[in-house]
Design a protein around this motif. Sequence first.
Motif, PDB file in Angstrom:
ATOM      1  N   LEU A 173     -15.046  -0.135 -21.994  1.00 23.20           N
ATOM      2  CA  LEU A 173     -16.430   0.196 -21.278  1.00 23.20           C
ATOM      3  C   LEU A 173     -16.493   1.631 -20.530  1.00 23.20           C
ATOM      4  O   LEU A 173     -17.299   2.497 -20.529  1.00 23.20           O
ATOM      5  CB  LEU A 173     -17.007  -0.915 -20.400  1.00 23.20           C
ATOM      6  N   THR A 174     -15.519   1.722 -20.029  1.00 20.42           N
ATOM      7  CA  THR A 174     -15.026   3.002 -19.303  1.00 20.42           C
ATOM      8  C   THR A 174     -15.289   4.255 -20.191  1.00 20.42           C
ATOM      9  O   THR A 174     -15.868   5.121 -20.036  1.00 20.42           O
ATOM     10  CB  THR A 174     -13.867   3.025 -18.505  1.00 20.42           C
ATOM     11  N   THR A 175     -14.645   4.162 -21.285  1.00 19.35           N
ATOM     12  CA  THR A 175     -14.671   5.076 -22.077  1.00 19.35           C
ATOM     13  C   THR A 175     -16.190   5.301 -22.697  1.00 19.35           C
ATOM     14  O   THR A 175     -16.519   6.353 -22.717  1.00 19.35           O
ATOM     15  CB  THR A 175     -13.905   4.866 -23.640  1.00 19.35           C
ATOM     16  N   ALA A 176     -16.655   4.112 -23.030  1.00 18.04           N
ATOM     17  CA  ALA A 176     -18.016   4.380 -23.451  1.00 18.04           C
ATOM     18  C   ALA A 176     -18.897   4.911 -22.545  1.00 18.04           C
ATOM     19  O   ALA A 176     -19.916   5.711 -22.817  1.00 18.04           O
ATOM     20  CB  ALA A 176     -18.604   2.933 -23.865  1.00 18.04           C
ATOM     21  N   ALA A 177     -18.781   4.640 -21.132  1.00 16.83           N
ATOM     22  CA  ALA A 177     -19.561   5.420 -19.925  1.00 16.83           C
ATOM     23  C   ALA A 177     -19.289   6.452 -19.944  1.00 16.83           C
ATOM     24  O   ALA A 177     -20.407   7.442 -19.636  1.00 16.83           O
ATOM     25  CB  ALA A 177     -19.139   4.408 -18.766  1.00 16.83           C
ATOM     26  N   ILE A 178     -18.143   6.915 -20.061  1.00 11.44           N
ATOM     27  CA  ILE A 178     -17.690   8.496 -20.117  1.00 11.44           C
ATOM     28  C   ILE A 178     -18.422   9.272 -21.129  1.00 11.44           C
ATOM     29  O   ILE A 178     -19.053  10.307 -20.953  1.00 11.44           O
ATOM     30  CB  ILE A 178     -16.129   8.761 -20.206  1.00 11.44           C
ATOM     31  N   ILE A 179     -18.626   8.733 -22.164  1.00  8.15           N
ATOM     32  CA  ILE A 179     -18.954   9.458 -23.341  1.00  8.15           C
ATOM     33  C   ILE A 179     -20.574   9.408 -23.186  1.00  8.15           C
ATOM     34  O   ILE A 179     -21.110  10.649 -23.541  1.00  8.15           O
ATOM     35  CB  ILE A 179     -18.699   8.543 -24.802  1.00  8.15           C
ATOM     36  N   PHE A 180     -20.986   8.241 -22.517  1.00  4.75           N
ATOM     37  CA  PHE A 180     -22.397   8.330 -22.400  1.00  4.75           C
ATOM     38  C   PHE A 180     -22.825   9.361 -21.398  1.00  4.75           C
ATOM     39  O   PHE A 180     -23.780  10.006 -21.572  1.00  4.75           O
ATOM     40  CB  PHE A 180     -22.963   6.891 -22.012  1.00  4.75           C
ATOM     41  N   VAL A 181     -22.219   9.583 -20.245  1.00  6.42           N
ATOM     42  CA  VAL A 181     -22.667  10.400 -19.373  1.00  6.42           C
ATOM     43  C   VAL A 181     -22.382  11.819 -19.759  1.00  6.42           C
ATOM     44  O   VAL A 181     -23.279  12.749 -19.674  1.00  6.42           O
ATOM     45  CB  VAL A 181     -21.535  10.255 -18.028  1.00  6.42           C
ATOM     46  N   LEU A 182     -21.424  12.159 -20.661  1.00  2.88           N
ATOM     47  CA  LEU A 182     -21.177  13.529 -21.211  1.00  2.88           C
ATOM     48  C   LEU A 182     -22.313  13.779 -22.091  1.00  2.88           C
ATOM     49  O   LEU A 182     -22.980  14.763 -22.062  1.00  2.88           O
ATOM     50  CB  LEU A 182     -19.706  13.586 -22.004  1.00  2.88           C
ATOM     51  N   LEU A 183     -22.680  12.823 -22.921  1.00  2.00           N
ATOM     52  CA  LEU A 183     -23.596  13.067 -23.991  1.00  2.00           C
ATOM     53  C   LEU A 183     -24.916  13.309 -23.536  1.00  2.00           C
ATOM     54  O   LEU A 183     -25.990  14.276 -23.710  1.00  2.00           O
ATOM     55  CB  LEU A 183     -23.760  11.958 -25.134  1.00  2.00           C
ATOM     56  N   SER A 184     -25.304  12.446 -22.323  1.00  2.00           N
ATOM     57  CA  SER A 184     -26.637  12.332 -21.692  1.00  2.00           C
ATOM     58  C   SER A 184     -26.978  13.522 -20.911  1.00  2.00           C
ATOM     59  O   SER A 184     -28.026  14.003 -20.561  1.00  2.00           O
ATOM     60  CB  SER A 184     -27.072  11.140 -20.819  1.00  2.00           C
ATOM     61  N   ASN A 185     -26.051  14.427 -20.505  1.00  2.00           N
ATOM     62  CA  ASN A 185     -26.193  15.563 -19.834  1.00  2.00           C
ATOM     63  C   ASN A 185     -25.934  16.853 -20.809  1.00  2.00           C
ATOM     64  O   ASN A 185     -26.641  17.832 -20.593  1.00  2.00           O
ATOM     65  CB  ASN A 185     -25.081  15.723 -18.782  1.00  2.00           C
ATOM     66  N   ALA A 186     -25.175  16.753 -21.724  1.00  2.00           N
ATOM     67  CA  ALA A 186     -25.194  17.878 -22.671  1.00  2.00           C
ATOM     68  C   ALA A 186     -26.003  17.796 -23.793  1.00  2.00           C
ATOM     69  O   ALA A 186     -26.557  18.995 -24.129  1.00  2.00           O
ATOM     70  CB  ALA A 186     -23.539  17.900 -23.170  1.00  2.00           C
ATOM     71  N   VAL A 187     -26.174  16.737 -24.571  1.00  2.00           N
ATOM     72  CA  VAL A 187     -27.095  16.878 -25.634  1.00  2.00           C
ATOM     73  C   VAL A 187     -28.399  16.311 -25.664  1.00  2.00           C
ATOM     74  O   VAL A 187     -29.227  17.152 -25.975  1.00  2.00           O
ATOM     75  CB  VAL A 187     -26.158  16.039 -26.823  1.00  2.00           C
ATOM     76  N   TYR A 188     -28.782  15.292 -24.826  1.00  3.68           N
ATOM     77  CA  TYR A 188     -29.903  14.619 -24.876  1.00  3.68           C
ATOM     78  C   TYR A 188     -30.098  13.958 -23.460  1.00  3.68           C
ATOM     79  O   TYR A 188     -29.528  13.060 -23.241  1.00  3.68           O
ATOM     80  CB  TYR A 188     -30.290  13.823 -26.148  1.00  3.68           C
ATOM     81  N   ALA A 189     -31.032  14.530 -22.733  1.00  9.69           N
ATOM     82  CA  ALA A 189     -31.308  13.912 -21.462  1.00  9.69           C
ATOM     83  C   ALA A 189     -32.399  13.231 -21.320  1.00  9.69           C
ATOM     84  O   ALA A 189     -33.662  13.744 -21.694  1.00  9.69           O
ATOM     85  CB  ALA A 189     -31.351  15.148 -20.225  1.00  9.69           C
ATOM     86  N   PRO A 190     -32.546  11.896 -20.978  1.00  8.55           N
ATOM     87  CA  PRO A 190     -33.660  11.060 -20.711  1.00  8.55           C
ATOM     88  C   PRO A 190     -34.649  11.782 -19.636  1.00  8.55           C
ATOM     89  O   PRO A 190     -33.916  12.029 -18.498  1.00  8.55           O
ATOM     90  CB  PRO A 190     -33.207   9.677 -20.764  1.00  8.55           C
ATOM     91  N   GLY A 191     -35.955  11.352 -19.573  1.00  8.02           N
ATOM     92  CA  GLY A 191     -36.525  11.861 -18.366  1.00  8.02           C
ATOM     93  C   GLY A 191     -36.909  13.180 -18.279  1.00  8.02           C
ATOM     94  O   GLY A 191     -36.848  13.925 -19.316  1.00  8.02           O
TER      95      GLY A 191
END
Lengths: 297, 313
Positions: free
Chosen positions: B30-48
């Motif tokens: 889960l930690t790995t998944a969360a890190i990947i999520f944070v990286l992607l959501s700031n770098a590739v596609y940001a919601p909101g």
Amino acid sequence: MKDREAACLSGQWFDVEGGADMAERNSGLSVPPSVRGVDRNLDTSSHAAAIDVRNMNFYYGEHQVLFDISLMVPERSVTALIGPSGCGKSTFLRTLNRMNDLVEGTKCTGECLVEGQNIMDPAVDVVLLRKHVGMVFQKSTPFPKSIFDNVAYGPRVAGEKNRSVLADLVESCLRKAALWEEVRDRLHTSAMALSGGQQQRLCIARTLATNPRIILMDEPASALDPASTDRIENLIGELCANYTIVIVTHNMQQASRVSHQTAFFFKGHLVECGPTMQIFTSPSEKQTEDYITGRFG
Amino acid sequence: MPSWATRRIHRRHETFIQWALFVCAALSVLTTAAIIFVLLSNAVYAPGSKVAFFERVSLAEFLTSTQWKPRDGEGGQFGIWPLLSGTFLVAFIASAVSIPAGLGAAIYMSEYAHPREREWLKPVLEILAGIPSVVFGFFALKFITPWILKPLLQWLGMDVAVFNSLSAGIVVGIMVTPLIASLSEDVIRSVPRSLREAAFALGSTRFDVSARVVVPAALSGILASFLLAFSRAVGETMAVAIAAGGNPLLTLNPLRGSQTMTGFMVHASTGDSAADSISRMSMYAVGITLFVITLAINLLSGWIMRRFREVYQ
């Protein structure tokens, strides 16, 4: 017929043809035929001494494991060392090319002359000694390299670089070790893929490649199946025409099949050493007789 | 079937233990998944309302531009190459230092050292591994550069900057040497004793045994330790940020300063620009790049381990 079955079951598999003396057979003092190449009636008294050990004592730390061993090994013959586990026969074998130097805290006194040179002398170069006195171990130990590189290891370490010289040497050693026909088409594949018996013959070929005069074998066939054991024994029969061989074995029938001379070790003492036929038919010591007839050990 | 064997006992604590152990395993995933999520959501596609980094800077510019000027507004340029060159320059210098030193130490400890000597050598190496990396950074800046590199290079007729990649690479190399030494020594020692004896019995010197038999037999593990150390060097932050400075130059000159990916991330995350500014968001793009690189190295090292491992009976 009943007798024969009983003999087989008790492990006395050896040939009963020719109406061998029943009394002798029952006492267990009967000897299987030797392998080809080993003439047990060979008179070695005219052979020079390849190894002459005098009053050797050996210690692991404070613990003495060999007591005043004196033993002569004639050249171009096979000497078998027998005795129960822990009797010191392997330790003795390993003193003959100073393999025990690798073990911390060992001490050896006395003399060990290899072709007249006392190898216990600190001036002796163990690297050269071990080229001269090769060793084959109980567990086959191929290096994780190709078959070719395994056999070529010794000559390469000694500085041989010429590819065609190495190729010739590898072929002749593999032929001597009766392995050439089986591996000639896959010399450059991993040696780890060979069967146990083939690996052990490869180890013998690898030892031959350093051009030794004496080969020490520490239970070379004890981990092998009967067919592979048979091949190793026949190989010893072929090699003893040109090499001096000292073999440690747990298998007394093996000792009697392959050796000219047998030495019986017990609790660190050399109890008796003599021609193999004599040791196996009329040993002079009671302990030897008890051991070879299976009363202990 | 007799009744005693068929009656089903519900063992509640067994179920509980199974769940507890599952949570432990899941936590790291889960930690790995969360890190990947944070990286992607700031770098590739940001919601909101946030705008992600790659929604403002194209991937093509990121991968091809040779300038790294993380400014907000006009004049900002976001090409990853200067950071990559800085990172790899430092990591390669570190490898050049740590591979010979670490492997040599491993061979010495396993093949040459007396057991008593090994008893104190290994703990000393591990102390080296326990020194905080900030200390290494200042060691590079205040000792290696002025007292070793400067006189040496001046004697050779060259000049060295106060902040330079060479000193950073050297200290990172010193830092990862214990890692290589320790991991390599473990695999070297696991080479069976029988193999060494066989080599000695063929008339080998100690060096023949080490170089021709033991090291080749342990090669997969040794290579894996090199790669792991390289990946540590790529990820090393504080020592490099202090010793190499913070100037993102596209250069392979080790005598000048450089900025590494991790160095930039420290700089960006502690800077005073707004949280959703492009200069701050670029940190996530750099983070993903770093993540992909170290992941690739680790996968490669795992593959080498499997591919070249020797199996002994």
